[in-house]
Scaffold this motif. Sequence first.
Motif, PDB file in Angstrom:
ATOM      1  N   ASN A 106       0.804  -1.234   0.000  1.00 58.27           N
ATOM      2  CA  ASN A 106       0.000   0.000   0.000  1.00 58.27           C
ATOM      3  C   ASN A 106       0.833   1.279   0.000  1.00 58.27           C
ATOM      4  O   ASN A 106       0.280   2.365  -0.166  1.00 58.27           O
ATOM      5  CB  ASN A 106      -1.008  -0.003   1.157  1.00 58.27           C
ATOM      6  N   GLY A 107       2.148   1.191   0.236  1.00 54.70           N
ATOM      7  CA  GLY A 107       3.004   2.363   0.150  1.00 54.70           C
ATOM      8  C   GLY A 107       3.262   3.079   1.460  1.00 54.70           C
ATOM      9  O   GLY A 107       3.918   4.126   1.473  1.00 54.70           O
ATOM     10  N   VAL A 108       2.772   2.528   2.597  1.00 53.19           N
ATOM     11  CA  VAL A 108       2.903   3.241   3.873  1.00 53.19           C
ATOM     12  C   VAL A 108       3.595   2.348   4.918  1.00 53.19           C
ATOM     13  O   VAL A 108       2.944   1.775   5.788  1.00 53.19           O
ATOM     14  CB  VAL A 108       1.527   3.710   4.399  1.00 53.19           C
ATOM     15  N   PRO A 109       4.936   2.236   4.851  1.00 57.43           N
ATOM     16  CA  PRO A 109       5.661   1.449   5.843  1.00 57.43           C
ATOM     17  C   PRO A 109       6.009   2.234   7.103  1.00 57.43           C
ATOM     18  O   PRO A 109       6.450   1.640   8.100  1.00 57.43           O
ATOM     19  CB  PRO A 109       6.932   1.044   5.096  1.00 57.43           C
ATOM     20  N   LEU A 110       5.858   3.567   7.068  1.00 55.78           N
ATOM     21  CA  LEU A 110       6.183   4.433   8.195  1.00 55.78           C
ATOM     22  C   LEU A 110       5.142   5.546   8.268  1.00 55.78           C
ATOM     23  O   LEU A 110       4.342   5.728   7.347  1.00 55.78           O
ATOM     24  CB  LEU A 110       7.582   5.048   8.024  1.00 55.78           C
ATOM     25  N   ASN A 111       5.153   6.298   9.361  1.00 57.01           N
ATOM     26  CA  ASN A 111       4.270   7.452   9.450  1.00 57.01           C
ATOM     27  C   ASN A 111       4.601   8.460   8.346  1.00 57.01           C
ATOM     28  O   ASN A 111       5.769   8.673   7.999  1.00 57.01           O
ATOM     29  CB  ASN A 111       4.432   8.140  10.811  1.00 57.01           C
ATOM     30  N   THR A 112       3.569   9.099   7.821  1.00 56.47           N
ATOM     31  CA  THR A 112       3.789  10.123   6.808  1.00 56.47           C
ATOM     32  C   THR A 112       4.102  11.446   7.493  1.00 56.47           C
ATOM     33  O   THR A 112       3.371  11.901   8.373  1.00 56.47           O
ATOM     34  CB  THR A 112       2.560  10.284   5.894  1.00 56.47           C
ATOM     35  N   ASN A 113       5.184  12.078   7.074  1.00 56.70           N
ATOM     36  CA  ASN A 113       5.575  13.402   7.550  1.00 56.70           C
ATOM     37  C   ASN A 113       6.634  13.957   6.603  1.00 56.70           C
ATOM     38  O   ASN A 113       6.959  13.336   5.579  1.00 56.70           O
ATOM     39  CB  ASN A 113       6.080  13.351   9.008  1.00 56.70           C
ATOM     40  N   SER A 114       7.182  15.101   6.929  1.00 58.77           N
ATOM     41  CA  SER A 114       8.140  15.743   6.024  1.00 58.77           C
ATOM     42  C   SER A 114       9.451  14.981   5.937  1.00 58.77           C
ATOM     43  O   SER A 114      10.226  15.183   5.001  1.00 58.77           O
ATOM     44  CB  SER A 114       8.405  17.181   6.477  1.00 58.77           C
ATOM     45  N   HIS A 115       9.739  14.100   6.892  1.00 60.21           N
ATOM     46  CA  HIS A 115      10.955  13.287   6.840  1.00 60.21           C
ATOM     47  C   HIS A 115      10.785  12.079   5.927  1.00 60.21           C
ATOM     48  O   HIS A 115      11.683  11.740   5.158  1.00 60.21           O
ATOM     49  CB  HIS A 115      11.335  12.828   8.249  1.00 60.21           C
ATOM     50  N   THR A 116       9.628  11.433   5.998  1.00 67.24           N
ATOM     51  CA  THR A 116       9.413  10.221   5.207  1.00 67.24           C
ATOM     52  C   THR A 116       8.827  10.513   3.826  1.00 67.24           C
ATOM     53  O   THR A 116       8.876   9.653   2.952  1.00 67.24           O
ATOM     54  CB  THR A 116       8.492   9.241   5.952  1.00 67.24           C
ATOM     55  N   GLY A 117       8.279  11.710   3.631  1.00 69.24           N
ATOM     56  CA  GLY A 117       7.734  12.052   2.325  1.00 69.24           C
ATOM     57  C   GLY A 117       8.733  11.887   1.193  1.00 69.24           C
ATOM     58  O   GLY A 117       8.415  11.292   0.155  1.00 69.24           O
ATOM     59  N   PRO A 118       9.971  12.406   1.333  1.00 73.43           N
ATOM     60  CA  PRO A 118      10.958  12.220   0.268  1.00 73.43           C
ATOM     61  C   PRO A 118      11.310  10.759   0.004  1.00 73.43           C
ATOM     62  O   PRO A 118      11.850  10.434  -1.063  1.00 73.43           O
ATOM     63  CB  PRO A 118      12.184  12.995   0.789  1.00 73.43           C
ATOM     64  N   MET A 119      10.998   9.857   0.959  1.00 68.11           N
ATOM     65  CA  MET A 119      11.224   8.425   0.751  1.00 68.11           C
ATOM     66  C   MET A 119      10.086   7.791  -0.057  1.00 68.11           C
ATOM     67  O   MET A 119      10.127   6.600  -0.368  1.00 68.11           O
ATOM     68  CB  MET A 119      11.321   7.705   2.099  1.00 68.11           C
ATOM     69  N   GLY A 120       9.038   8.579  -0.341  1.00 69.64           N
ATOM     70  CA  GLY A 120       7.898   8.054  -1.077  1.00 69.64           C
ATOM     71  C   GLY A 120       6.813   7.451  -0.214  1.00 69.64           C
ATOM     72  O   GLY A 120       5.925   6.761  -0.724  1.00 69.64           O
ATOM     73  N   VAL A 121       6.855   7.717   1.103  1.00 74.86           N
ATOM     74  CA  VAL A 121       5.856   7.149   2.004  1.00 74.86           C
ATOM     75  C   VAL A 121       4.531   7.900   1.846  1.00 74.86           C
ATOM     76  O   VAL A 121       4.423   9.080   2.205  1.00 74.86           O
ATOM     77  CB  VAL A 121       6.337   7.204   3.465  1.00 74.86           C
ATOM     78  N   ALA A 122       3.540   7.223   1.311  1.00 75.17           N
ATOM     79  CA  ALA A 122       2.204   7.797   1.099  1.00 75.17           C
ATOM     80  C   ALA A 122       1.292   6.674   0.627  1.00 75.17           C
ATOM     81  O   ALA A 122       1.739   5.726  -0.016  1.00 75.17           O
ATOM     82  CB  ALA A 122       2.235   8.919   0.058  1.00 75.17           C
ATOM     83  N   LEU A 123       0.017   6.781   0.946  1.00 74.38           N
ATOM     84  CA  LEU A 123      -0.948   5.810   0.437  1.00 74.38           C
ATOM     85  C   LEU A 123      -1.005   5.922  -1.082  1.00 74.38           C
ATOM     86  O   LEU A 123      -1.254   7.004  -1.627  1.00 74.38           O
ATOM     87  CB  LEU A 123      -2.332   6.065   1.037  1.00 74.38           C
ATOM     88  N   ARG A 124      -0.772   4.816  -1.754  1.00 76.11           N
ATOM     89  CA  ARG A 124      -0.727   4.822  -3.214  1.00 76.11           C
ATOM     90  C   ARG A 124      -2.039   5.331  -3.804  1.00 76.11           C
ATOM     91  O   ARG A 124      -3.124   4.926  -3.396  1.00 76.11           O
ATOM     92  CB  ARG A 124      -0.450   3.412  -3.733  1.00 76.11           C
ATOM     93  N   ARG A 125      -1.930   6.221  -4.754  1.00 77.84           N
ATOM     94  CA  ARG A 125      -3.110   6.751  -5.416  1.00 77.84           C
ATOM     95  C   ARG A 125      -3.856   5.654  -6.178  1.00 77.84           C
ATOM     96  O   ARG A 125      -5.081   5.684  -6.303  1.00 77.84           O
ATOM     97  CB  ARG A 125      -2.709   7.858  -6.407  1.00 77.84           C
ATOM     98  N   ASP A 126      -3.095   4.675  -6.712  1.00 81.77           N
ATOM     99  CA  ASP A 126      -3.698   3.693  -7.612  1.00 81.77           C
ATOM    100  C   ASP A 126      -4.184   2.436  -6.906  1.00 81.77           C
ATOM    101  O   ASP A 126      -4.709   1.529  -7.563  1.00 81.77           O
ATOM    102  CB  ASP A 126      -2.710   3.305  -8.712  1.00 81.77           C
ATOM    103  N   ILE A 127      -4.029   2.350  -5.587  1.00 81.47           N
ATOM    104  CA  ILE A 127      -4.504   1.151  -4.904  1.00 81.47           C
ATOM    105  C   ILE A 127      -5.986   1.323  -4.577  1.00 81.47           C
ATOM    106  O   ILE A 127      -6.418   2.396  -4.115  1.00 81.47           O
ATOM    107  CB  ILE A 127      -3.681   0.863  -3.631  1.00 81.47           C
ATOM    108  N   ARG A 128      -6.776   0.292  -4.842  1.00 77.29           N
ATOM    109  CA  ARG A 128      -8.221   0.375  -4.590  1.00 77.29           C
ATOM    110  C   ARG A 128      -8.509   0.041  -3.131  1.00 77.29           C
ATOM    111  O   ARG A 128      -8.295  -1.086  -2.679  1.00 77.29           O
ATOM    112  CB  ARG A 128      -8.995  -0.564  -5.508  1.00 77.29           C
ATOM    113  N   CYS A 129      -8.983   1.022  -2.410  1.00 78.81           N
ATOM    114  CA  CYS A 129      -9.411   0.831  -1.027  1.00 78.81           C
ATOM    115  C   CYS A 129     -10.875   0.399  -1.024  1.00 78.81           C
ATOM    116  O   CYS A 129     -11.565   0.474  -2.043  1.00 78.81           O
ATOM    117  CB  CYS A 129      -9.234   2.128  -0.244  1.00 78.81           C
ATOM    118  N   TRP A 130     -11.357  -0.049   0.148  1.00 78.38           N
ATOM    119  CA  TRP A 130     -12.766  -0.432   0.220  1.00 78.38           C
ATOM    120  C   TRP A 130     -13.666   0.748  -0.143  1.00 78.38           C
ATOM    121  O   TRP A 130     -14.751   0.567  -0.693  1.00 78.38           O
ATOM    122  CB  TRP A 130     -13.125  -1.008   1.586  1.00 78.38           C
ATOM    123  N   SER A 131     -13.169   1.966   0.145  1.00 78.41           N
ATOM    124  CA  SER A 131     -13.963   3.157  -0.195  1.00 78.41           C
ATOM    125  C   SER A 131     -14.061   3.357  -1.710  1.00 78.41           C
ATOM    126  O   SER A 131     -15.120   3.775  -2.217  1.00 78.41           O
ATOM    127  CB  SER A 131     -13.347   4.390   0.467  1.00 78.41           C
TER     128      SER A 131
END
Length: 467
Positions: free
Chosen positions: A68-93
């Motif tokens: 899903n793209g989120v191995p760590l908390n999202t913040n300004s330190h992990t953002g440059p590592m690419g940590v974010a919920l993938r736009r293309d992954i289908r969530c239940w929503s």
Amino acid sequence: MTRPNLLLIIADQWRADALGFVGGDPVHTPNLDALAARGRVLVEATSTYPVCSPCRAMLLSGAYPWVNGVPLNTNSHTGPMGVALRRDIRCWSDVLADEGYHLGWIGKWHLDPPDEVDMLVGEGVREDGKVWDGWTPPEGRHGFDFWYSYGACDKHLEPHYWLADSLQTEPVRVQEWSPRHEAGIAIDFLDAAAAAARDEGTPFGLVWSINPPHQPFDEVPDEYFAHTRDLTADDLLVRPNVPADPALREEAAKAARGYFAAIRGVDEQVGRVLDHLDASGLAENTIVIFTSDHGMQLGSHGLMYKNVPYDESMRVPMIIAWPGTLRPGTDSVLMGSAELAPTLLGLLGVDDVPDHMVGVDLTAHLRDEPDAVTPTESLYLRVDGTVQRGDVRGLRTHTRKLAITAADGERTVELWDREADPYERIEVAAERPDEVDALTDRLRTVLTQLKDPLVGDLLGEGASRVG
């Protein structure tokens, strides 16, 4: 047949014992106690990765962090590592949006990294030098068309929110305790949903993501401290695995007064929303779920917060109520974070379950169907980060818990007998090598099936015998 609605309430950092009907922590939760009395209480529900962003990403996507793209908390330190919920992954929503559901998200999101603009208009830089709060653009909202949200802001008494059509530079700023304010927004959403259901037959799904009882514990309205203000450390810290260290107990007791006060306040606001759901005529056809992203140590094992494999951190509330459909009562089924997404879709009668939702759908079990498949274990995960060093993988059964840590070239194996030692005070790996080997083999099999990229490094041959 009218499709059921969904109201999912996620309170941040609310541990499983912090509910009045449980009889554990000294808390006052009459509204959640009433919900539990008419719902199914899953007493062995756990947070697979008990820290905010990774768990939330699993709850939404039904996928593990390496997917899903989120191995760590999202913040300004992990953002440059690419940590974010993938736009293309289908969530239940996303699935429900395709099914015609009207979807709303109120409160904390914390699944996207902040940018330079967020540093200026959101919460700003915290004492740790990081920016945690950020705006989520429409393409990152995974099907939620009603949006009243923020990234991660701990100013509970002065919250802000981005609305569906808000510019990034124009969050709405509020001078009111966030759970109280958000309860009013949720009530307005339910009013609109009731009209849409009546006029157009449109079902709804609402997530109310509440930041308290997450710290800071002093940002709670004063009236909610009435039952905790005069309690002693012994009154507040009732778990026998809190060490006798005076300094630790003083710190934990101070936090507990605010934590339990916030819980009382959140329960009151949840009660407002549930009462309105009843009054609107929607309750009979609405699945209501109350849960949390993770728990809190609050002094147990000498620790204050989360992201460790102890049950104070892992175990979360899980109340699922659906009048006339699900039998109320206590349920000991093992449920990890990956089970929620497929179970939600199953309960709502949706067959379009994405392949990455690999958790067990507990619908048949919750409906008391014969031969229902249930998990035999739940997992524990932690990814090496700057705050807590080491990659950890664990396996939790009804009677045992195994945790294997790899950090700085060393591998550590821990085992607890949950049956004989429910407070996990005695680590027994060295005395029970056969149990360790069997559980490690099972953990290796599960993680291999899930394509965990670290399974070989963590659980290679002989791993279980390294102390």
